[in-house]
Design an enzyme around this catalytic site. Structure first.
Site, PDB file in Angstrom:
ATOM      1  N   GLY A  15       0.835  -1.209   0.000  1.00  0.00           N
ATOM      2  CA  GLY A  15       0.000   0.000   0.000  1.00  0.00           C
ATOM      3  C   GLY A  15       0.864   1.250   0.000  1.00  0.00           C
ATOM      4  O   GLY A  15       1.844   1.330   0.728  1.00  0.00           O
ATOM      5  N   ARG A  76       0.984  -5.065  -5.078  1.00  0.00           N
ATOM      6  CA  ARG A  76       1.055  -6.191  -4.148  1.00  0.00           C
ATOM      7  C   ARG A  76       1.289  -7.399  -5.051  1.00  0.00           C
ATOM      8  O   ARG A  76       0.403  -7.786  -5.791  1.00  0.00           O
ATOM      9  CB  ARG A  76      -0.254  -6.321  -3.367  1.00  0.00           C
ATOM     10  CG  ARG A  76      -0.591  -5.100  -2.503  1.00  0.00           C
ATOM     11  CD  ARG A  76      -1.694  -5.404  -1.526  1.00  0.00           C
ATOM     12  NE  ARG A  76      -2.250  -4.228  -0.892  1.00  0.00           N
ATOM     13  CZ  ARG A  76      -1.763  -3.636   0.213  1.00  0.00           C
ATOM     14  NH1 ARG A  76      -0.676  -4.106   0.783  1.00  0.00           N
ATOM     15  NH2 ARG A  76      -2.359  -2.587   0.735  1.00  0.00           N
ATOM     16  N   ASP A 107       4.683  -4.607   6.142  1.00  0.00           N
ATOM     17  CA  ASP A 107       5.014  -5.981   6.542  1.00  0.00           C
ATOM     18  C   ASP A 107       5.042  -6.966   5.368  1.00  0.00           C
ATOM     19  O   ASP A 107       5.892  -7.850   5.324  1.00  0.00           O
ATOM     20  CB  ASP A 107       4.099  -6.471   7.680  1.00  0.00           C
ATOM     21  CG  ASP A 107       2.625  -6.381   7.349  1.00  0.00           C
ATOM     22  OD1 ASP A 107       2.281  -5.764   6.315  1.00  0.00           O
ATOM     23  OD2 ASP A 107       1.814  -6.914   8.122  1.00  0.00           O
ATOM     24  N   THR A 109       5.896  -6.299   2.291  1.00  0.00           N
ATOM     25  CA  THR A 109       7.145  -5.998   1.566  1.00  0.00           C
ATOM     26  C   THR A 109       8.331  -6.643   2.275  1.00  0.00           C
ATOM     27  O   THR A 109       9.204  -7.255   1.648  1.00  0.00           O
ATOM     28  CB  THR A 109       7.343  -4.463   1.530  1.00  0.00           C
ATOM     29  OG1 THR A 109       6.173  -3.887   0.977  1.00  0.00           O
ATOM     30  CG2 THR A 109       8.572  -4.067   0.736  1.00  0.00           C
ATOM     31  N   THR A 130       4.255   2.750   5.566  1.00  0.00           N
ATOM     32  CA  THR A 130       2.878   2.253   5.615  1.00  0.00           C
ATOM     33  C   THR A 130       2.084   3.164   6.532  1.00  0.00           C
ATOM     34  O   THR A 130       2.593   3.559   7.586  1.00  0.00           O
ATOM     35  CB  THR A 130       2.788   0.797   6.125  1.00  0.00           C
ATOM     36  OG1 THR A 130       1.419   0.530   6.497  1.00  0.00           O
ATOM     37  CG2 THR A 130       3.647   0.521   7.342  1.00  0.00           C
ATOM     38  N   ASP A 132      -0.207   2.317   8.358  1.00  0.00           N
ATOM     39  CA  ASP A 132      -0.699   1.564   9.524  1.00  0.00           C
ATOM     40  C   ASP A 132       0.144   1.717  10.794  1.00  0.00           C
ATOM     41  O   ASP A 132      -0.329   1.425  11.885  1.00  0.00           O
ATOM     42  CB  ASP A 132      -0.774   0.062   9.193  1.00  0.00           C
ATOM     43  CG  ASP A 132      -1.852  -0.245   8.178  1.00  0.00           C
ATOM     44  OD1 ASP A 132      -2.683   0.641   7.909  1.00  0.00           O
ATOM     45  OD2 ASP A 132      -1.865  -1.372   7.649  1.00  0.00           O
ATOM     46  N   ASP A 134       2.375  -0.198  11.880  1.00  0.00           N
ATOM     47  CA  ASP A 134       2.339  -1.480  12.592  1.00  0.00           C
ATOM     48  C   ASP A 134       3.642  -2.272  12.487  1.00  0.00           C
ATOM     49  O   ASP A 134       3.620  -3.494  12.517  1.00  0.00           O
ATOM     50  CB  ASP A 134       1.167  -2.329  12.060  1.00  0.00           C
ATOM     51  CG  ASP A 134       1.271  -2.566  10.564  1.00  0.00           C
ATOM     52  OD1 ASP A 134       2.097  -1.904   9.894  1.00  0.00           O
ATOM     53  OD2 ASP A 134       0.524  -3.411  10.050  1.00  0.00           O
ATOM     54  N   ARG A 176      -6.135  -2.895   9.048  1.00  0.00           N
ATOM     55  CA  ARG A 176      -6.666  -4.275   9.028  1.00  0.00           C
ATOM     56  C   ARG A 176      -6.284  -5.037  10.276  1.00  0.00           C
ATOM     57  O   ARG A 176      -7.036  -5.819  10.809  1.00  0.00           O
ATOM     58  CB  ARG A 176      -6.092  -5.029   7.828  1.00  0.00           C
ATOM     59  CG  ARG A 176      -6.881  -4.892   6.583  1.00  0.00           C
ATOM     60  CD  ARG A 176      -6.186  -5.601   5.462  1.00  0.00           C
ATOM     61  NE  ARG A 176      -4.830  -5.059   5.255  1.00  0.00           N
ATOM     62  CZ  ARG A 176      -4.102  -5.251   4.177  1.00  0.00           C
ATOM     63  NH1 ARG A 176      -4.571  -5.992   3.209  1.00  0.00           N
ATOM     64  NH2 ARG A 176      -2.911  -4.727   4.046  1.00  0.00           N
ATOM     65  N   GLN A 259      -7.277   8.284   3.144  1.00  0.00           N
ATOM     66  CA  GLN A 259      -6.172   8.279   4.112  1.00  0.00           C
ATOM     67  C   GLN A 259      -4.833   7.944   3.478  1.00  0.00           C
ATOM     68  O   GLN A 259      -3.786   8.149   4.078  1.00  0.00           O
ATOM     69  CB  GLN A 259      -6.432   7.233   5.215  1.00  0.00           C
ATOM     70  CG  GLN A 259      -7.578   7.588   6.100  1.00  0.00           C
ATOM     71  CD  GLN A 259      -8.186   6.348   6.753  1.00  0.00           C
ATOM     72  OE1 GLN A 259      -7.874   6.036   7.880  1.00  0.00           O
ATOM     73  NE2 GLN A 259      -9.039   5.636   6.042  1.00  0.00           N
TER      74      GLN A 259
HETATM   75  O1  F6P Z   1      -1.575  -1.559   4.798  1.00  0.00           O
HETATM   76  C1  F6P Z   1      -2.055  -0.322   4.452  1.00  0.00           C
HETATM   77  C2  F6P Z   1      -3.529  -0.350   4.165  1.00  0.00           C
HETATM   78  O2  F6P Z   1      -3.915   0.951   3.812  1.00  0.00           O
HETATM   79  C3  F6P Z   1      -4.410  -0.910   5.265  1.00  0.00           C
HETATM   80  O3  F6P Z   1      -4.676   0.002   6.299  1.00  0.00           O
HETATM   81  C4  F6P Z   1      -5.625  -1.295   4.482  1.00  0.00           C
HETATM   82  O4  F6P Z   1      -6.340  -2.294   5.156  1.00  0.00           O
HETATM   83  C5  F6P Z   1      -5.052  -1.830   3.206  1.00  0.00           C
HETATM   84  O5  F6P Z   1      -3.791  -1.189   3.056  1.00  0.00           O
HETATM   85  C6  F6P Z   1      -5.886  -1.612   1.980  1.00  0.00           C
HETATM   86  O6  F6P Z   1      -5.204  -2.161   0.901  1.00  0.00           O
HETATM   87  P1  F6P Z   1      -5.633  -1.990  -0.616  1.00  0.00           P
HETATM   88  O7  F6P Z   1      -5.380  -0.566  -0.997  1.00  0.00           O
HETATM   89  O8  F6P Z   1      -4.766  -2.937  -1.355  1.00  0.00           O
HETATM   90  O9  F6P Z   1      -7.081  -2.304  -0.670  1.00  0.00           O
END
Ligand code: F6P
Length: 327
Positions: A15, A76, A107, A109, A130, A132, A134, A176, A259
């Site tokens: 992401g 991804r 994570d 990556t 990221t 997140d 996290d 998530r 976001q």
């Molecule tokens: O890991 C970053 C993030 O923005 C998460 O907070 C979210 O759940 C996810 O990526 C969404 O991913 P995508 O843009 O692939 O739907």
């Protein structure tokens, strides 16, 4: 003895996060300052597999420090999960004589980088990018501050209309597996309650909190829901509450990918610049298969393995603060 590093590849993966461009700029310029050649890989591991690499010079990363997204684009990659995919990626790196890689991502990556570094002898340095926040091994990840600011700005607007109509809003934010965005958004926007994946909240206790608020003459209420919390998504939680507590008119807002975009905040630009710089300096000093992070305002390097296997703990003080200030 480790091979002398002359050519470095940089990529963004997973992401996107505001500040990734500032990190790319810092990597390219620090590397050039140290007379290294830098290659940018397009679309993360996908571009690595397909051999989509391009030389980057300091001027190529001009005028990007303030931009959201990533000039290198991102993906991804399913293919990188397979040994065949990783073998093709390795062959591409060999074809360009790449001595080391700098991976900007989260994570997923670093999980890929960690597996690859056990199979092939090309050192990786991770840069935590990221929204997140996290990742174990850094106090903050690139993009988190911007994402929280975006979410708070949105909740401020929702607050206006919630107040006008005496409504209860469930606002879903990203995360998530982690509640950092939700918790900080909740504190920064003065929410009534915050639902996060790391803690258990029963629907009964949530309703109890809302009832107490109503008794204290609260005219409206805001609940921040991390997408990965255990009670369900914001719509599901709103439905469960509506069934049992109909005092307020209930609405749901999902902030979603808002976001992930936008100009990075000052904090994210500085963080990204420091971490991009630290990644290159670390490589030159012999670091490998680690993530550059900042802990207590000092650069530190944490094995990639730890960044993905060790949980990053939420600050308990913040959990308590969110609860106390919501009375
Ligand atoms: O890991 C970053 C993030 O923005 C998460 O907070 C979210 O759940 C996810 O990526 C969404 O991913 P995508 O843009 O692939 O739907």
């Amino acid at each position: 003895m480790s091979k002398e590093i002359k050519r470095v590849a940089v990529f963004t993966s997973g992401g996107d996060a505001p500040g990734m461009n500032a990190a790319i700029r810092a990597v390219v310029r620090t590397a050039s300052f140290n007379n290294l050649h830098v290659y940018g890989i397009q679309r993360g591991y996908e571009g690595m597999i397909d051999g989509n690499l391009k030389r980057l010079e300091p001027r190529d990363v001009g005028n990007i420090i303030h931009r959201g997204g990533t000039i290198l684009r991102t993906a991804r990659s399913e293919r990188f999960r397979s040994p065949e995919g990783r073998r093709s990626a390795y062959e591409s790196l060999l074809a360009y004589d790449i001595d080391a890689c700098i991976a900007i991502g989260g994570d997923g990556t670093f999980t890929g980088a960690n597996i690859f570094s056990k199979e092939y002898d090309i050192p990786f340095i991770g840069v935590p990018g990221t929204i997140d926040n996290d990742l174990y091994g850094t106090d903050f990840t690139i993009g988190f501050d911007t994402a929280v600011n975006t979410a708070i700005e949105a909740v401020d607007k929702i607050r206006d209309t919630a107040d006008s109509h005496n409504r209860l809003f469930f606002v879903e934010v990203m995360g998530r597996h982690a509640g950092f965005i939700a918790l900080n958004t909740g504190i920064g926007s003065g929410a009534e309650s915050v639902l996060i994946p790391e803690t258990e909240t029963s629907i009964e206790s949530l309703i109890e909190t809302l009832k107490k608020g109503a008794k204290r003459q609260k005219l409206f209420s805001l609940v921040i829901v991390a997408e990965g919390n255990k009670l369900g998504n914001a719509n599901q939680v709103a439905d469960m509450v509506k069934e049992r507590f109909s005092y307020y008119d209930t609405k749901v807002t999902i902030i979603g990918h808002l976001q992930r975009g936008g100009a990075p905040t000052a904090i994210d630009r500085v963080l990204a610049s420091r971490l991009g710089f630290a990644a290159v300096e670390g490589l030159l000093k012999g670091q490998k298969n680690v993530m550059a992070g900042i802990i207590n305002d000092k650069i530190s390097y944490t094995p990639l393995e730890d960044t993905i296997s060790k949980p990053k703990e939420l600050n308990e003080d913040l959990l308590r603060l969110a609860e106390v200030l919501a009375i």
